[in-house]
Design a protein around this motif. Structure first.
Motif, mmCIF file in Angstrom:
data_model
loop_
_atom_site.group_PDB
_atom_site.id
_atom_site.type_symbol
_atom_site.label_atom_id
_atom_site.label_comp_id
_atom_site.label_asym_id
_atom_site.label_seq_id
_atom_site.Cartn_x
_atom_site.Cartn_y
_atom_site.Cartn_z
ATOM 1 N N LEU A 113 104.749 68.327 -4.431
ATOM 2 C CA LEU A 113 105.942 69.040 -5.307
ATOM 3 C C LEU A 113 107.117 68.317 -4.607
ATOM 4 O O LEU A 113 107.972 68.032 -5.692
ATOM 5 C CB LEU A 113 105.883 70.326 -4.949
ATOM 6 C CG LEU A 113 104.734 71.176 -5.559
ATOM 7 C CD1 LEU A 113 104.645 72.417 -5.362
ATOM 8 C CD2 LEU A 113 104.236 70.876 -7.255
ATOM 9 N N VAL A 114 107.224 68.161 -3.440
ATOM 10 C CA VAL A 114 108.588 67.575 -2.885
ATOM 11 C C VAL A 114 108.670 65.933 -3.514
ATOM 12 O O VAL A 114 109.588 65.686 -3.834
ATOM 13 C CB VAL A 114 108.577 67.570 -1.386
ATOM 14 C CG1 VAL A 114 109.626 66.710 -0.753
ATOM 15 C CG2 VAL A 114 108.730 69.037 -1.038
ATOM 16 N N LEU A 115 107.468 65.414 -3.373
ATOM 17 C CA LEU A 115 107.646 63.877 -3.980
ATOM 18 C C LEU A 115 107.806 63.902 -5.393
ATOM 19 O O LEU A 115 108.673 63.146 -5.784
ATOM 20 C CB LEU A 115 106.141 63.298 -3.729
ATOM 21 C CG LEU A 115 105.876 63.154 -2.112
ATOM 22 C CD1 LEU A 115 104.306 62.601 -2.033
ATOM 23 C CD2 LEU A 115 106.944 62.126 -1.506
ATOM 24 N N ARG A 116 107.296 64.842 -6.149
ATOM 25 C CA ARG A 116 107.653 64.831 -7.739
ATOM 26 C C ARG A 116 109.085 65.174 -7.971
ATOM 27 O O ARG A 116 109.804 64.562 -8.788
ATOM 28 C CB ARG A 116 106.657 65.394 -8.238
ATOM 29 C CG ARG A 116 106.896 66.056 -9.909
ATOM 30 C CD ARG A 116 107.130 64.906 -10.722
ATOM 31 N NE ARG A 116 105.827 64.169 -10.988
ATOM 32 C CZ ARG A 116 105.088 64.576 -11.974
ATOM 33 N NH1 ARG A 116 105.056 65.740 -12.834
ATOM 34 N NH2 ARG A 116 104.087 63.784 -12.203
ATOM 35 N N TYR A 117 109.414 66.504 -7.449
ATOM 36 C CA TYR A 117 110.786 66.926 -7.997
ATOM 37 C C TYR A 117 112.048 66.687 -6.982
ATOM 38 O O TYR A 117 112.932 66.650 -7.562
ATOM 39 C CB TYR A 117 110.560 68.497 -8.039
ATOM 40 C CG TYR A 117 109.513 68.956 -9.043
ATOM 41 C CD1 TYR A 117 109.750 68.687 -10.423
ATOM 42 C CD2 TYR A 117 108.127 69.494 -8.605
ATOM 43 C CE1 TYR A 117 108.636 68.928 -11.324
ATOM 44 C CE2 TYR A 117 107.386 69.703 -9.583
ATOM 45 C CZ TYR A 117 107.393 69.358 -10.744
ATOM 46 O OH TYR A 117 106.387 69.725 -11.820
#
Length: 165
Positions: A113-117
């Motif tokens: 989620l950190v990588l995506r958002y």
């Protein structure tokens, strides 16, 4: 027992320092959508001492700061390590094979989620869960368990609860 707080602090600081060094020495592998953060092998240490919980959390914060991570990663990536360390400590009485499960699961859920958002990496989240999970399995599940086995022989020397007088 006067030095109990100092002993706890020193253990946590030493663990934090080793986490930072391992993350930065292997920086090309420690960051990104395909990552093997060798320092995550240390997430099995709460099996031996609760001092590892803040040590791993602070170590992850410092490593992410020095590694050039964005604020979202510094916060939530470090929280993933904190959650993993906390639940490793909570599961310590269920057997050593449970030790790497919490850090693997917390990183599988949070880091993609950190990588995506946070970083805007446009890969499917399930794919990033797989790649982050594979890296975490290698670091915590394989290397961490080797570390746990090696340290088990010396746990009374390294992680004793009584402060040296």
């Amino acid at each position: 027992m006067k030095n109990k707080g100092t002993h706890f602090l020193v253990q946590g600081a030493a663990i934090a320092a080793v986490y930072v060094v391992l993350t930065l020495v292997f920086a090309p592998l420690s960051f990104g959508e395909v990552q093997i953060r060798f320092s995550e092998a240390l997430t099995v240490l709460p099996f031996f001492t609760p001092a590892a919980i803040p040590g791993l959390f602070v170590g992850c914060i410092i490593a992410n700061l020095l590694g050039g991570a964005i604020p979202v990663d510094i916060i939530f990536g470090s929280i993933a390590t904190l959650i993993g360390a906390f639940f490793t400590y909570k599961l310590r009485n269920t057997g050593k094979w449970a030790a790497p499960i919490p850090p693997i699961v917390s990183n599988i859920v949070i880091v993609p989620l950190v990588l995506r958002y946070g970083y805007g990496i446009n890969l499917p989240i399930p794919f990033m869960m797989l790649t982050v999970g594979a890296g975490e399995f290698i670091s915590a599940g394989v290397i961490g368990m080797i570390l746990l086995g090696a340290l088990s022989k010396y746990k009374n020397v390294l992680f004793h609860k009584k402060a040296a007088v």
